[in-house]
Design an enzyme around this catalytic site. Structure first.
Site, PDB file in Angstrom:
ATOM      1  CG  ASP A   3      -2.271   0.949   1.114  1.00  0.00           C
ATOM      2  OD1 ASP A   3      -3.190   0.426   1.114  1.00  0.00           O
ATOM      3  OD2 ASP A   3      -1.870   2.328   1.035  1.00  0.00           O
ATOM      4  CB  ILE A   4       1.043   4.132  -2.318  1.00  0.00           C
ATOM      5  CG1 ILE A   4       2.037   5.054  -2.838  1.00  0.00           C
ATOM      6  CG2 ILE A   4      -0.438   4.991  -1.979  1.00  0.00           C
ATOM      7  CD1 ILE A   4       1.730   5.686  -4.028  1.00  0.00           C
ATOM      8  CG  ASN A   6     -11.928  -0.023   4.192  1.00  0.00           C
ATOM      9  OD1 ASN A   6     -12.295  -0.471   4.974  1.00  0.00           O
ATOM     10  ND2 ASN A   6     -10.879   0.477   3.749  1.00  0.00           N
ATOM     11  N   GLY A  33     -15.138   3.953   3.730  1.00  0.00           N
ATOM     12  CA  GLY A  33     -13.724   4.201   3.425  1.00  0.00           C
ATOM     13  C   GLY A  33     -12.992   3.915   2.114  1.00  0.00           C
ATOM     14  CD  GLN A  34     -14.521  -0.463  -2.240  1.00  0.00           C
ATOM     15  OE1 GLN A  34     -16.015  -0.508  -1.943  1.00  0.00           O
ATOM     16  NE2 GLN A  34     -14.201  -1.138  -3.166  1.00  0.00           N
ATOM     17  CG  HIS A  77      -8.592  -2.986  -2.303  1.00  0.00           C
ATOM     18  ND1 HIS A  77      -9.632  -2.240  -3.131  1.00  0.00           N
ATOM     19  CD2 HIS A  77      -8.188  -2.000  -0.971  1.00  0.00           C
ATOM     20  CE1 HIS A  77     -10.038  -1.286  -2.567  1.00  0.00           C
ATOM     21  NE2 HIS A  77      -9.299  -0.964  -1.111  1.00  0.00           N
ATOM     22  CG  HIS A 126      -6.796  -2.326   3.164  1.00  0.00           C
ATOM     23  ND1 HIS A 126      -6.269  -1.550   3.015  1.00  0.00           N
ATOM     24  CD2 HIS A 126      -8.189  -2.190   2.441  1.00  0.00           C
ATOM     25  CE1 HIS A 126      -6.871  -0.414   2.416  1.00  0.00           C
ATOM     26  NE2 HIS A 126      -7.987  -0.970   2.335  1.00  0.00           N
TER      27      HIS A 126
HETATM   28  P1  AMP Z   1      -9.758   1.663   0.058  1.00  0.00           P
HETATM   29  O1  AMP Z   1      -9.599   3.233   0.631  1.00  0.00           O
HETATM   30  O2  AMP Z   1      -9.958   0.524   1.006  1.00  0.00           O
HETATM   31  O3  AMP Z   1     -10.424   1.670  -1.122  1.00  0.00           O
HETATM   32  O4  AMP Z   1      -8.059   1.320  -0.273  1.00  0.00           O
HETATM   33  C1  AMP Z   1      -7.450   1.866  -1.181  1.00  0.00           C
HETATM   34  C2  AMP Z   1      -5.781   1.813  -0.660  1.00  0.00           C
HETATM   35  O5  AMP Z   1      -5.142   1.987  -1.932  1.00  0.00           O
HETATM   36  C3  AMP Z   1      -5.404   2.839   0.030  1.00  0.00           C
HETATM   37  O6  AMP Z   1      -5.184   2.395   1.290  1.00  0.00           O
HETATM   38  C4  AMP Z   1      -4.399   3.521  -0.438  1.00  0.00           C
HETATM   39  O7  AMP Z   1      -3.286   4.138   0.377  1.00  0.00           O
HETATM   40  C5  AMP Z   1      -3.983   2.723  -1.705  1.00  0.00           C
HETATM   41  N1  AMP Z   1      -3.437   3.135  -2.790  1.00  0.00           N
HETATM   42  C6  AMP Z   1      -3.961   4.079  -3.478  1.00  0.00           C
HETATM   43  N2  AMP Z   1      -2.996   4.474  -4.627  1.00  0.00           N
HETATM   44  C7  AMP Z   1      -1.900   3.311  -4.566  1.00  0.00           C
HETATM   45  C8  AMP Z   1      -0.908   3.016  -5.409  1.00  0.00           C
HETATM   46  N3  AMP Z   1      -0.672   3.814  -6.674  1.00  0.00           N
HETATM   47  N4  AMP Z   1      -0.200   2.121  -5.254  1.00  0.00           N
HETATM   48  C9  AMP Z   1      -0.449   1.314  -3.996  1.00  0.00           C
HETATM   49  N5  AMP Z   1      -1.555   1.536  -3.182  1.00  0.00           N
HETATM   50  C10 AMP Z   1      -2.418   2.619  -3.373  1.00  0.00           C
END
Ligand code: AMP
Ligand code: ZN
Length: 119
Positions: free
Chosen positions: A36-37, A92, A98-99, A105, A107
């Site tokens: 995760d970024i 999520n 929070g999605q 995906h 987490h």
């Molecule tokens: P959610 O908020 O549950 O939809 O999770 C989306 C997740 O994607 C968040 O934890 C972000 O930090 C992560 N995210 C967004 N862009 C990227 C990216 N380019 N590479 C890796 N993770 C990312």
């Protein structure tokens, strides 16, 4: 767009296609796992099917075998990351939870004590 088909606007479909870079830690023909970024724990990995489904509910309803594969792959990542003390999987689902990326995906969070309930 049909469930399971790529969405050209989807960030995670772009990562699957290699059009957006990611730090991939494990991949199979059906699933990829990448860092995760914006990590919320020492280990924070996203485990996704290569195919596009909007959320865990849609994945489970339309492609239950792939949903099982995703969970097994998440466990394999946890083992590779030495999360013997425990880890948390979070899906999520919906903006109110929070999605922000509407490609399902998990987490995978670990590497520190995790409190319950989450926020
Ligand atoms: P959610 O908020 O549950 O939809 O999770 C989306 C997740 O994607 C968040 O934890 C972000 O930090 C992560 N995210 C967004 N862009 C990227 C990216 N380019 N590479 C890796 N993770 C990312
Ligand atoms: Zn997608």
């Amino acid at each position: 767009m049909a469930a399971g088909e790529p969405d050209t606007e989807c960030l995670f479909c772009k990562i699957v296609a290699g059009d957006v870079p990611a730090t991939v830690v494990r991949e199979t023909k059906d699933v990829i796992a990448f860092a995760d970024i914006n990590p919320q724990a020492p280990v924070h990995i996203l485990v996704i099917p290569r195919a596009h489904y909007a959320n865990a509910g849609e994945l489970g309803a339309v492609a239950p075998e792939l949903a099982g594969t995703l969970l097994a792959e998440a466990a394999a990542v946890a083992a590779e990351q030495d999360l013997d003390g425990g880890y948390r999987l979070v899906f999520n689902t919906g903006a109110g939870a929070g999605q922000t990326v509407f490609h399902v995906h998990a987490h995978l969070l670990g590497g520190r004590g995790l409190t319950w309930p989450p926020g």
